[in-house]
Write an enzyme that holds these catalytic residues in place. Structure first.
Site, mmCIF file in Angstrom:
data_model
loop_
_atom_site.group_PDB
_atom_site.id
_atom_site.type_symbol
_atom_site.label_atom_id
_atom_site.label_comp_id
_atom_site.label_asym_id
_atom_site.label_seq_id
_atom_site.Cartn_x
_atom_site.Cartn_y
_atom_site.Cartn_z
ATOM 1 N N ARG A 71 -47.566 34.129 -7.549
ATOM 2 C CA ARG A 71 -47.563 33.205 -8.903
ATOM 3 C C ARG A 71 -46.791 34.181 -10.019
ATOM 4 N NH1 ARG A 71 -53.951 33.222 -8.446
ATOM 5 N NH2 ARG A 71 -53.137 33.512 -6.264
ATOM 6 N N LYS A 123 -53.839 44.366 1.611
ATOM 7 C CA LYS A 123 -54.487 43.647 2.426
ATOM 8 C C LYS A 123 -55.223 44.377 3.659
ATOM 9 C CE LYS A 123 -51.105 39.958 1.710
ATOM 10 N NZ LYS A 123 -52.007 38.928 1.352
#
Length: 486
Positions: free
Chosen positions: A339, A265
């Site tokens: 996920r 990130k």
């Protein structure tokens, strides 16, 4: 936490007295002296106070501080909670406060319900996380110790227990989410969850070896780059002991820190990623609330606790991993890790407990946050009735949900050329394709809803019920759903 008391009388020696009113004609002769009432009425006239929702007028007569809090006409439970949050800012510098709740024949809530909801708002609005301060100005700490409610009709103190349970559970979720990642590794977090067994919750912690045995390779792939090994916490609250079936399964994403892994990130605001475990905190806190309330329902909760870090052992973009379900996944972006954790946990809860209704909660995608900002959480579901029920619970609790589609056209966007699926689709509709990914781990006939709480998991400015920082969004909406299930 503030002590709340509920008294049958109407006389108080507290230095601050608060009365609730829907207008400027104060029904408080039993609570205020003639002198106090006269002073308040004079102040109300001069300030044109009319009792509108969230408005205040106050006066100090030399001995007692008197505050009138406007409720507006027929306030809802949520409106009273918000009023309580606003009132907290008025009274937190006092040690002891007395609140008078008059009877109102036109009101939709009883005197007791009015008091309970106001107290809940005070407790939610009064939350603070200051455990790591070593030096702070003395006057920066709240002094409020006790709030005593006096009703025109009797208020049963036991009736507040269910509200207090919600407040305690929301505050617990906020505490977890505000913790820095070095103080809340997966192992530390799992140990904290295990502590909740004192409430009668059955809790099992699955370590890395057990996760390997179960074939939770998606979840394990997320943790490969971290020195902190993963855990999965499994919670069971059996409030309906005469039944073996579970009324609801809850699954939460618990990424205790998300660097993005190899797909690193940007450094700006990366510190906020300590809160990427909010979904798990909400699930654990929701089970805690049910236990404190002794709800006659059976709940299974599963939270996957991992840390997503870059290193020589971390998963790479392009890797293919198996899942507990047997399906294979091409990892095209290691920052789409939540996920992967949820997929294995969703399969586990179905295999282990045979649940037929599941809600998962996660700070899953920036895409959903870009859609709703800080106002709504994304709701995705394969069942219209469950979706509508959740939306209604969201309206009543103040934790607003908005449903988005999960259709075949979106689902095909995560098809992979070399595996059963890939872990992210194109840039657009990212929140929807993430939900499609999760849906591939839901068995036929199982009712499922996914709450993407990215954006509503923290409050940058602070509001009456959510001081700046972690909000605990989701605990109240799930508790209301469980209240309706019982």
């Amino acid at each position: 936490m503030t002590e709340f008391a509920f008294s049958a009388g109407s006389k108080s020696s507290a230095g601050t007295k608060v009365i609730l009113t829907s207008g400027s004609n104060f029904n408080s002769a039993k609570f205020l002296s003639a002198e106090e009432l006269s002073s308040l009425k004079s102040a109300a006239r001069s300030q044109q106070f009319e009792g509108k929702a969230g408005s205040f007028v106050e006066v100090y007569n030399g001995k007692t501080r008197i505050v009138a809090a406007g409720t507006g006409s027929k306030p809802t439970a949520l409106e009273l909670q918000i009023l309580g949050g606003k009132l907290y800012k008025k009274i937190n510098a006092e040690a002891n406060v007395a609140v008078y709740v008059p009877a109102d024949k036109k009101a939709s809530l009883s005197v007791a319900e009015t008091a309970y909801n106001l107290a809940l708002g005070i407790e939610l609005g009064g939350y603070r996380f200051d455990k790591y301060f070593t030096k702070k100005p003395e006057n920066s700490y709240p002094k409020l110790e006790k709030v005593e409610f006096f009703g025109e009709t009797p208020i049963d103190a036991q009736g507040f227990n269910a509200y207090q349970a919600v407040a305690a559970s929301v505050r617990y979720a906020r505490d977890l989410c505000n913790e820095p990642a070095n103080h809340l590794t997966p192992e530390i977090y799992a140990a904290d969850i295990k502590r909740l067994e004192y409430l009668g919750i059955d809790i099992t912690i699955l370590d890395e070896g057990k996760l390997h045995d179960l074939g939770m390779d998606m979840l394990l792939s997320v943790s490969k780059g971290s020195v902190n090994s993963p855990r999965v916490a499994v919670l069971q609250w059996k409030g309906a002991k005469d039944r073996k079936e579970f009324d609801l399964g809850l699954v939460g994403k618990g990424v205790t820190f998300d660097s993005g892994g190899i797909s690193l990130k940007p450094s700006a605001n990366m510190g906020d990623m300590k809160g990427d475990m909010t979904g798990s905190a909400v699930v654990v806190a929701a089970v805690k609330a049910a236990a404190l309330q002794k709800l006659p329902v059976n709940i299974a909760g599963v939270v996957g606790l991992v840390e997503n870090m870059p290193s020589g052992s971390a998963s790479r973009p392009g890797d293919v991993v198996a899942s507990m379900s047997g399906q294979t996944v091409e990892i095209v972006n290691t920052d789409a890790e939540g996920r992967l954790v949820l997929g294995d946990c969703l399969w586990y809860i179905q295999e282990k407990f045979g649940v037929t209704k599941i809600i998962d909660v996660a700070t899953l995608t920036g895409s959903t946050m870009m859609t709703f900002g800080f106002e709504y959480a994304g709701l995705f579901s394969n069942d219209d009735k469950l979706s509508a029920q959740l939306e209604k619970c969201g309206e009543l609790s103040g934790e607003k949900l908005w449903r988005l589609p999960v259709t075949a056209d979106y689902d095909k966007l995560i098809d992979s050329d070399i595996a059963d699926m890939k872990n992210t689709g194109p840039r657009l509709a990212g929140g929807i394709t993430a939900a499609c990914f999760l849906q591939r781990f839901i068995k036929p006939g199982v009712k499922w809803a996914h709450l993407d709480i990215a954006g509503v998991d923290k409050d940058e400015k602070g509001h009456p019920l959510t001081p700046k920082g972690a909000t605990g969004f989701g605990v109240r909406v799930l508790n209301r759903l469980l209240q309706e299930t019982k």
